[in-house]
Write an enzyme that holds these catalytic residues in place. Structure first.
Site, PDB file in Angstrom:
ATOM      1  CE  LYS B 122      20.962 -35.721 -13.642  1.00 29.63           C
ATOM      2  NZ  LYS B 122      20.668 -36.024 -12.247  1.00 29.63           N
ATOM      3  CD  GLU B 123      15.059 -29.845 -17.169  1.00 30.75           C
ATOM      4  OE1 GLU B 123      14.223 -29.199 -17.807  1.00 30.75           O
ATOM      5  OE2 GLU B 123      15.478 -29.470 -16.050  1.00 30.75           O
TER       6      GLU B 123
END
Lengths: 334, 334
Positions: B122-123
């Site tokens: 997600k990053e």
């Protein structure tokens, strides 16, 4: 005297090299002069400020990253909401030397360019009005605009003027090639010189010339042989509607080209060698052999100059009155 | 002697202030010492290098932006493919003073933290293996790792060690409050002193203490009164599975809090005044009145220190062997 040197071909050393340089299609990059320092310092902050985007996440430096040759090194850029940009991000380095801005030349200068991405819904997706509302809510900016431009009211003209003034500082002098141009005959190797000779003789320098080694004209991509690409950009045609301008693009600078990969308006050439091969074929109708490609690439790498060196700017803090960034259409946290 | 000063309450001036300071719950930020400069310089490049992400677009500095108090000033961060992050990005400034890293303390130190976002889908959505493959393909990095760490083979331990060493330099000494702590009684105003007095007396400093004014313990968010939020983060509970740890988070530093808006793990307090009001209510069971809020906010703004000043790093160029970034799952241009 100039004529004599040219005709005689004598190596008359450093003192006369400046005259000889004038005969070359490429001239050295000079340090930026006549910079309004106050505007440039303000412009540097604006260049790095992601609050000029709707999301609060994308700044000028996101796609014209000064850690990476003034580009994002992506095929095409990432814009608001991760939209895929239509075209390869050109380098901001030495962009003050371009005769017009953008690949299709739709902006006449850096100041006209700077307002574009801020309001482009595929890029920073903000608006000029919101940009001014945002900046006007921040005392640090209000004070600096006033000190820089005078007057009580900041406007988008001041914003783009400051960004353009900062961008004028982003020149890259003292490349090895420029040292050679200025008379240091050991600054580049025999292979690099061979590459430069071929660059001139094969016709590359017909378009890639001047101090920026480009940026002086439009040219059709696929002049001799059609350039195959899935990218739908029509180039200059989109500005003029003139059929002759279809697939005509601003000739890009080759300064720092070692750092500004991938290449062409569609970013499809991932390496310098590939770019050189394709240019030979579609622009010059010529198949460079392996040695020629290697020589040309070696020459091109001598065009990497001193990268702009400056302290990362510290941005003034937002206030209660500053419009909140809107990175997501519907926020799960709201 | 110390006891005498404390009891007598005499203003004995600069020479004795250091002793008095020792009685305060907050200690001054000291400049970083024992920094391995070679590691920190390398780490600075890595910190700014978006090639550590799958997209080639997101660097450590994207969400912990050193132009903006070491944060992104967003409610929650933007990750790969514009994914909405689950939690507010904590500041990297003075993070070396945190007793553990991340809101839930799942990393024991900066080195352990640094590897997290790189591999978090997600990053930055990359992997440690790809990160090493990328860095190993770039001679400028290969040489610098070798000069810094010795050995022939770079690894992720070196990467995270270098980033952590750079982050150790990101302290912010000489805030007005620290000048006051060190004896300059004119460094903060009467209102700011009143705010500090209230900060101590009302119990804020029970949790926000030490040189970082936080970062020394976990604490339940909603200690006295339930904290209402749509954010599903469970805090320390997610690490320990211990029911008593539900909604327990690392107490954040208040250093530079003026710059690190919005506030709390969910980023729901947009202003310092709002954050102070909520903290009073849910942590202390106290409704601060308008004057008290103003005084506390005035004090908190004295905690802004000198921001780290350094030249934007220039990153070494990729090569033909460097894995290409993959910003889009299906590229229209391919």
């Amino acid at each position: 005297m100039k004529q004599l040197i040219k005709n005689s071909g004598l190596a008359l050393g450093l003192a006369l090299s400046a005259s000889a340089t004038a005969q070359e299609p490429i001239q050295p990059i000079e340090p930026a002069t006549n910079i309004n320092q106050a505007q440039a310092e303000l412009g540097k902050k604006l260049y790095f400020d992601p609050r000029l985007s709707k999301s609060g996440f994308i700044s000028c430096n996101s796609c014209h990253n000064l850690s990476m040759g003034g580009t994002d090194n992506l095929t095409t850029s990432i814009g608001h909401n991760w939209q895929q940009g239509p075209i390869n991000s050109p380098t901001v380095l030495n962009s003050s030397l371009n005769f017009v801005q953008f690949w299709d030349g739709r902006a006449k200068d850096l100041k006209a360019q700077a307002g574009g991405p801020i309001a482009n819904p595929k890029e920073m997706a903000y608006s000029h009005d919101l940009a001014i509302e945002m900046l006007s809510s921040i005392p640090g900016y209000v004070d600096e605009f006033k000190a820089t431009f005078g007057g009580e009211q900041m406007d988008i003209e001041q914003v783009t003027q400051a960004i353009a003034e900062f961008e004028k500082t982003l020149v890259t002098p003292n490349s090895r090639f420029d040292l050679w141009l200025k008379g240091d005959k050991n600054a580049i190797t025999a292979q690099e010189q061979a590459g430069y000779k071929l660059f001139k003789e094969s016709g590359c320098s017909a378009c890639h010339n001047g101090p920026a080694v480009g940026g002086t004209m439009f040219q059709k991509m696929g002049l001799v042989k059609k350039y195959e690409t899935a990218n739908p950009a029509q180039g200059r045609f989109d500005v003029t509607g003139n059929e002759a301008d279809r697939h005509s693009f601003k000739v890009p600078t080759l300064r720092n080209v070692e750092l500004t990969y991938p290449y062409f308006h569609d970013g499809q050439a991932k390496t310098l060698a590939k770019a050189v091969e394709i240019m030979g074929r579609v622009q010059l109708g010529r198949e460079f052999n392996q040695q020629e490609v290697a020589d040309l690439v070696a020459f091109l790498k001598t065009l990497t100059g001193e990268q702009p060196k400056f302290a990362l700017p510290i941005l003034p803090a937002s206030t209660e009155r500053t419009p909140l960034p809107e990175p997501f259409e519907v926020s799960a946290a709201d």
